[in-house]
Scaffold this motif. Sequence first.
Motif, mmCIF file in Angstrom:
data_model
loop_
_atom_site.group_PDB
_atom_site.id
_atom_site.type_symbol
_atom_site.label_atom_id
_atom_site.label_comp_id
_atom_site.label_asym_id
_atom_site.label_seq_id
_atom_site.Cartn_x
_atom_site.Cartn_y
_atom_site.Cartn_z
ATOM 1 N N TYR A 3 -4.825 -21.468 26.101
ATOM 2 C CA TYR A 3 -4.461 -22.152 27.264
ATOM 3 C C TYR A 3 -4.281 -21.128 28.392
ATOM 4 C CZ TYR A 3 -3.677 -25.731 23.921
ATOM 5 O OH TYR A 3 -3.717 -26.770 23.096
ATOM 6 N N TRP A 25 0.811 -31.768 29.574
ATOM 7 C CA TRP A 25 0.867 -31.001 30.820
ATOM 8 C C TRP A 25 1.260 -32.049 31.690
ATOM 9 C CZ3 TRP A 25 -1.461 -32.212 35.415
ATOM 10 C CH2 TRP A 25 -1.200 -31.328 36.425
ATOM 11 N N LEU A 46 -4.373 -22.770 31.835
ATOM 12 C CA LEU A 46 -3.018 -23.504 32.361
ATOM 13 C C LEU A 46 -2.231 -22.410 32.609
ATOM 14 C CD1 LEU A 46 -1.518 -25.922 32.487
ATOM 15 C CD2 LEU A 46 -1.246 -25.954 29.963
ATOM 16 N N TYR A 83 -2.410 -21.162 35.894
ATOM 17 C CA TYR A 83 -2.253 -22.404 36.812
ATOM 18 C C TYR A 83 -0.546 -22.562 37.220
ATOM 19 C CZ TYR A 83 -3.158 -26.699 39.373
ATOM 20 O OH TYR A 83 -3.093 -27.915 40.257
ATOM 21 N N HIS A 106 5.074 -27.930 37.800
ATOM 22 C CA HIS A 106 4.059 -28.059 36.554
ATOM 23 C C HIS A 106 4.670 -27.709 35.334
ATOM 24 C CE1 HIS A 106 0.668 -27.113 39.530
ATOM 25 N NE2 HIS A 106 1.058 -28.381 39.748
ATOM 26 N N LEU A 165 -2.954 -31.629 26.239
ATOM 27 C CA LEU A 165 -3.492 -30.392 26.101
ATOM 28 C C LEU A 165 -4.877 -30.532 25.207
ATOM 29 C CD1 LEU A 165 -0.475 -27.704 25.513
ATOM 30 C CD2 LEU A 165 -1.542 -28.776 27.481
#
Length: 256
Positions: free
Chosen positions: A163, A70, A166, A169, A125, A157
């Motif tokens: 996830y 990430w 994530l 996000y 991101h 990760l």
Amino acid sequence: MSYLRKVFRHGKDKNIIEVCKYKNGRYGRQIKNNKPIKETPPEQLRWQSKNNVRKCWRLLDDNFGPGDLWIMLSYPYKVRPLTKTVRQNMSLFLRKARKMYKKAGKVFKYIFSAGRGKRGAVHFHMVLPKFNISDIRDLWAEIINNGEWVKTEFEPLDKKHDYYKLANYIIKNSEETFNSDDPVYHKRYCASKNLIKQNVRAKVIKAKDWKKQPAERPGYYIDKERSYIGYNVYGYPVQYTVYVKLPTFGVGERGG
């Protein structure tokens, strides 16, 4: 009485099961629908956002795993690049990164979103396969700051291989600019074409009635925080259920 159902399985050993049970104007006319919600732009955007989080979640679970990266890529302090410049910078980064991965004998793939703060600062991101962090940092600095240091963040990760947070996000980051008059990209996230994608078709289920509560699944628990029972923006009933596989323990192991 009939309704539609989609089932998605993903994560390590397919430990996540999403079951989406719903009606539309074609199936399930016998049951009275909820009063349609007025389709104002904010309501539609929230609905689309939820769907994009789920799509991104599946892509992450199916294509990335523990040890992959990430990444947060930013611009130098007080630099406020034009939208066109940002797109050009990212296109160049992806092109050079692909060559870098290929030279190292690794497959290049990605998911990313672009965010722009209230003062115009832009950052990305991104999720990439595991690689040398210094090489990625140096490549970005070369493209946007003549090789000089620029703030970047990296995090591997985790091993849970779920996830969802994530994905949430990533989508949240894009909405800083997606809903503006000048979005960096006209979509909530960008993904490489070589990602594994689930193409699940809805099945028509014939039943005597619409069960108000989801069925239990042996070996799984229902994640109530990520599940939803209610109506869509058109007033039709929806039952979205997230099942998570219960942990198994070897001989001598116990749950904490």
